[in-house]
Scaffold this motif. Structure first.
Motif, mmCIF file in Angstrom:
data_model
loop_
_atom_site.group_PDB
_atom_site.id
_atom_site.type_symbol
_atom_site.label_atom_id
_atom_site.label_comp_id
_atom_site.label_asym_id
_atom_site.label_seq_id
_atom_site.Cartn_x
_atom_site.Cartn_y
_atom_site.Cartn_z
ATOM 1 N N PRO A 150 39.170 34.570 40.450
ATOM 2 C CA PRO A 150 39.331 35.998 40.763
ATOM 3 C C PRO A 150 38.306 36.844 40.008
ATOM 4 O O PRO A 150 37.840 36.464 38.928
ATOM 5 C CB PRO A 150 40.738 36.321 40.260
ATOM 6 C CG PRO A 150 41.417 35.019 40.093
ATOM 7 C CD PRO A 150 40.356 34.009 39.816
ATOM 8 N N GLU A 200 49.819 30.008 34.727
ATOM 9 C CA GLU A 200 48.606 30.683 35.191
ATOM 10 C C GLU A 200 47.357 29.872 34.872
ATOM 11 O O GLU A 200 46.425 29.827 35.678
ATOM 12 C CB GLU A 200 48.504 32.101 34.638
ATOM 13 C CG GLU A 200 48.140 32.203 33.194
ATOM 14 C CD GLU A 200 48.144 33.636 32.665
ATOM 15 O OE1 GLU A 200 48.399 34.591 33.429
ATOM 16 O OE2 GLU A 200 47.894 33.800 31.462
ATOM 17 N N TYR A 202 41.763 39.171 36.605
ATOM 18 C CA TYR A 202 43.133 38.642 36.554
ATOM 19 C C TYR A 202 43.742 39.086 35.246
ATOM 20 O O TYR A 202 43.233 38.770 34.167
ATOM 21 C CB TYR A 202 43.119 37.107 36.630
ATOM 22 C CG TYR A 202 44.500 36.490 36.558
ATOM 23 C CD1 TYR A 202 45.185 36.125 37.707
ATOM 24 C CD2 TYR A 202 45.127 36.284 35.329
ATOM 25 C CE1 TYR A 202 46.450 35.570 37.649
ATOM 26 C CE2 TYR A 202 46.403 35.734 35.262
ATOM 27 C CZ TYR A 202 47.052 35.375 36.417
ATOM 28 O OH TYR A 202 48.310 34.831 36.347
ATOM 29 N N VAL A 242 45.563 41.514 40.070
ATOM 30 C CA VAL A 242 44.427 40.656 40.402
ATOM 31 C C VAL A 242 43.496 41.341 41.393
ATOM 32 O O VAL A 242 43.939 42.087 42.268
ATOM 33 C CB VAL A 242 44.927 39.287 40.938
ATOM 34 C CG1 VAL A 242 45.687 39.445 42.229
ATOM 35 C CG2 VAL A 242 43.818 38.291 41.100
#
Length: 193
Positions: free
Chosen positions: A99, A88, A102, A111
């Motif tokens: 984002p 990630e 998240y 998300v």
């Protein structure tokens, strides 16, 4: 709002790659000093514990896990978390826009993004970097179930409530039938000390 779920994470964690990720974190951390244990000793120990540890199946046959992390191994969560944290971090680092929100719990990702194109870019990055496939669930009418919680994003604030899948019959697992007696005995021994 959307969610991603890695397909069969535990059985697909790349062992040697994850050991390298763990060693890099432990011995080359930007702030924390490395432990006194030599790196090659920790590497050999992790390899022995994860790749040469036999397990017994319910039919009482003995097996050695060849790929991924053996379910029930004390190291399965460590390996899954280390691998997914690395994936990630790399996936988000190369996004053109971050984002709005998240969050990840092991292999379940929640998300919030401004547009579907960013979501698809994130999913693609996760898949390419990890080598895993991620299933997708998009919100319906600004509502999305995630980890037994229904998240309603229709107002200015997220509103949550308990969510049960349509297949949930409301029957909890029975202790006598949920696993082998050997597993139950060891679990009770561990709890009682």
């Amino acid at each position: 709002m959307a969610s991603l779920d890695a397909d069969s994470l535990f059985s697909n964690v790349p062992l040697f790659r994850t050991i390298d990720i763990i060693l890099n974190f432990v011995y080359r951390h930007p702030v924390l000093p490395p432990p006194k244990l030599p790196e090659n000793i920790l590497k050999d120990t992790l390899l022995a514990c994860i790749s040469e540890a036999p397990f017994r199946c319910p039919s009482d046959n003995l097996f050695v896990q060849k790929d991924g992390v053996a379910m029930g191994s004390p190291l399965e969560v460590l390996f899954a978390q280390a691998f997914m944290a690395h994936v990630e971090k790399e996936a988000i680092k190369i996004l053109h826009t971050k984002p709005i929100l998240y969050r990840r719990y092991v292999d379940d990702i929640y998300v919030c993004v401004d547009d579907l194109q960013l979501f698809e870019e994130l999913r693609s990055n996760l898949q390419v970097i990890s080598g895993l496939r991620f299933t997708v669930e998009l919100n319906k009418n600004n509502r999305l179930p995630s980890l037994d919680v229904m998240v309603d994003g229709a107002s200015d604030a997220f509103i949550t409530s308990i969510y049960r899948t349509p297949t949930n019959a409301g029957n909890p697992q029975r202790f006598k039938t949920s696993t082998t007696q050997r597993t139950k005995t060891h679990a009770l021994d561990d709890q009682l000390g």
